[in-house]
Scaffold this motif. Structure first.
Motif, PDB file in Angstrom:
ATOM      1  N   THR A   1      21.218  32.322 -16.973  1.00  0.00           N
ATOM      2  CA  THR A   1      22.090  33.463 -17.227  1.00  0.00           C
ATOM      3  C   THR A   1      22.808  33.221 -18.547  1.00  0.00           C
ATOM      4  O   THR A   1      23.245  32.112 -18.823  1.00  0.00           O
ATOM      5  CB  THR A   1      23.144  33.583 -16.091  1.00  0.00           C
ATOM      6  N   GLY A   2      22.946  34.259 -19.336  1.00  0.00           N
ATOM      7  CA  GLY A   2      23.717  34.139 -20.567  1.00  0.00           C
ATOM      8  C   GLY A   2      25.198  34.214 -20.258  1.00  0.00           C
ATOM      9  O   GLY A   2      25.615  34.879 -19.300  1.00  0.00           O
ATOM     10  N   ALA A   3      26.012  33.536 -21.043  1.00  0.00           N
ATOM     11  CA  ALA A   3      27.455  33.524 -20.827  1.00  0.00           C
ATOM     12  C   ALA A   3      28.188  33.579 -22.154  1.00  0.00           C
ATOM     13  O   ALA A   3      27.789  32.936 -23.115  1.00  0.00           O
ATOM     14  CB  ALA A   3      27.866  32.261 -20.076  1.00  0.00           C
TER      15      ALA A   3
ATOM     16  N   ALA B   1      28.684  45.984 -26.512  1.00  0.00           N
ATOM     17  CA  ALA B   1      28.908  47.421 -26.335  1.00  0.00           C
ATOM     18  C   ALA B   1      27.874  48.221 -27.130  1.00  0.00           C
ATOM     19  O   ALA B   1      27.322  49.210 -26.623  1.00  0.00           O
ATOM     20  CB  ALA B   1      30.323  47.797 -26.768  1.00  0.00           C
ATOM     21  N   ARG B   2      27.609  47.810 -28.366  1.00  0.00           N
ATOM     22  CA  ARG B   2      26.597  48.500 -29.186  1.00  0.00           C
ATOM     23  C   ARG B   2      25.220  48.446 -28.539  1.00  0.00           C
ATOM     24  O   ARG B   2      24.451  49.390 -28.601  1.00  0.00           O
ATOM     25  CB  ARG B   2      26.519  47.863 -30.579  1.00  0.00           C
ATOM     26  N   ARG B   3      24.923  47.330 -27.920  1.00  0.00           N
ATOM     27  CA  ARG B   3      23.610  47.161 -27.284  1.00  0.00           C
ATOM     28  C   ARG B   3      23.525  47.832 -25.916  1.00  0.00           C
ATOM     29  O   ARG B   3      22.449  47.877 -25.320  1.00  0.00           O
ATOM     30  CB  ARG B   3      23.299  45.675 -27.122  1.00  0.00           C
ATOM     31  N   ARG B   4      24.668  48.281 -25.401  1.00  0.00           N
ATOM     32  CA  ARG B   4      24.748  48.900 -24.062  1.00  0.00           C
ATOM     33  C   ARG B   4      24.225  47.927 -23.003  1.00  0.00           C
ATOM     34  O   ARG B   4      23.542  48.293 -22.045  1.00  0.00           O
ATOM     35  CB  ARG B   4      23.987  50.221 -24.006  1.00  0.00           C
ATOM     36  N   ALA B   5      24.570  46.651 -23.175  1.00  0.00           N
ATOM     37  CA  ALA B   5      24.112  45.607 -22.251  1.00  0.00           C
ATOM     38  C   ALA B   5      24.907  45.656 -20.955  1.00  0.00           C
ATOM     39  O   ALA B   5      26.126  45.820 -20.963  1.00  0.00           O
ATOM     40  CB  ALA B   5      24.280  44.234 -22.913  1.00  0.00           C
ATOM     41  N   SER B   6      24.213  45.501 -19.855  1.00  0.00           N
ATOM     42  CA  SER B   6      24.859  45.404 -18.548  1.00  0.00           C
ATOM     43  C   SER B   6      25.488  44.016 -18.441  1.00  0.00           C
ATOM     44  O   SER B   6      24.864  43.005 -18.791  1.00  0.00           O
ATOM     45  CB  SER B   6      23.814  45.594 -17.451  1.00  0.00           C
ATOM     46  N   VAL B   7      26.744  43.952 -18.003  1.00  0.00           N
ATOM     47  CA  VAL B   7      27.466  42.684 -17.915  1.00  0.00           C
ATOM     48  C   VAL B   7      28.193  42.586 -16.569  1.00  0.00           C
ATOM     49  O   VAL B   7      28.364  43.578 -15.874  1.00  0.00           O
ATOM     50  CB  VAL B   7      28.509  42.543 -19.058  1.00  0.00           C
TER      51      VAL B   7
ATOM     52  N   ARG C   1      29.210  37.457 -17.921  1.00  0.00           N
ATOM     53  CA  ARG C   1      27.853  37.052 -17.525  1.00  0.00           C
ATOM     54  C   ARG C   1      26.879  38.127 -17.955  1.00  0.00           C
ATOM     55  O   ARG C   1      27.102  39.306 -17.741  1.00  0.00           O
ATOM     56  CB  ARG C   1      27.768  36.844 -16.009  1.00  0.00           C
ATOM     57  N   LEU C   2      25.800  37.684 -18.572  1.00  0.00           N
ATOM     58  CA  LEU C   2      24.746  38.592 -19.004  1.00  0.00           C
ATOM     59  C   LEU C   2      23.576  38.410 -18.047  1.00  0.00           C
ATOM     60  O   LEU C   2      22.791  37.476 -18.209  1.00  0.00           O
ATOM     61  CB  LEU C   2      24.330  38.273 -20.444  1.00  0.00           C
ATOM     62  N   PRO C   3      23.478  39.281 -17.046  1.00  0.00           N
ATOM     63  CA  PRO C   3      22.422  39.098 -16.018  1.00  0.00           C
ATOM     64  C   PRO C   3      21.024  39.308 -16.564  1.00  0.00           C
ATOM     65  O   PRO C   3      20.818  39.823 -17.610  1.00  0.00           O
ATOM     66  CB  PRO C   3      22.756  40.152 -14.960  1.00  0.00           C
TER      67      PRO C   3
END
Length: 189
Positions: free
Chosen positions: A84-86, A130-136, A187-189
């Motif tokens: 997982t990314g952190a 936020a720019r990437r619209r990443a789920s966190v 956390r970047l799932p």
């Protein structure tokens, strides 16, 4: 002959005193250097594998990938789902466990390759998400999942939805304004 011995003795005493003075000066300079170290400096010089403890008591073992001005980024090896990314704000760290070699390495001057990265703030890293619209998932005492909409200096707006979902009408349950101090890591799932 005795006169020569006297001068030799005085000369050796003077050399010993100068050496002692030089050692004292170097020790004082080292204490002064150590007194100026910040947590970020210690992390930059430490081994890339870190065991960190966070405010909520969470322990993460992670491989540091990047180090900004007030945050670090890494891949979680233990303490959350593997790989997982952190992104961890330095203010959320309550301790770092190192072995003797790691502790000694952490006080050595770091040789950083990326000066630009060292100037980037935690808010800047969150704006990129936020720019990437990443789920966190904002981890801490009460984890909350969603997508970061906007980022201020000390807070963010989170579109709250189930982990892994894209923020669409009908999926977003609510929006939350979340101060950075309210979560320990992203956390970047």
């Amino acid at each position: 002959m005795r006169f020569e011995d006297l001068f030799d003795d005085l000369e050796s005493q003077l050399e010993a005193e100068l050496d002692a003075e030089q050692r004292d000066l170097q020790a004082e300079e080292e204490r002064f250097r150590l007194g100026r170290l910040e947590l970020r400096d210690r992390i930059a010089a430490a081994p890339r594998l870190l065991d960190v403890t966070l405010r909520a008591g969470t322990r993460l073992r992670l491989r540091r990938m990047a180090l900004g001005r007030d945050w670090l980024n890494g891949i979680v090896l233990d303490g959350a789902p593997a790989e997982t990314g952190a992104i961890v704000p330095l203010q959320a760290i309550t301790g770092i466990v190192l072995d003797g070699d790691g502790a000694a390495a952490s006080v050595q001057p770091a040789k950083e390759a990326n000066d630009l990265q060292a100037r980037l703030s935690f808010a800047f890293a969150l704006r990129d998400l936020a720019r990437r619209r990443a789920s966190v998932i904002l981890e801490g005492h009460a984890p909350v999942a969603g997508t970061i909409d906007r980022v201020g200096r000390d807070h963010l707006d989170l579109a709250v939805h189930e982990p892994g979902e894209r923020p669409r009408v009908g999926v977003v349950r609510t929006w939350r304004i979340v101060p950075f101090a309210a979560f320990d890591w992203v956390r970047l799932p």
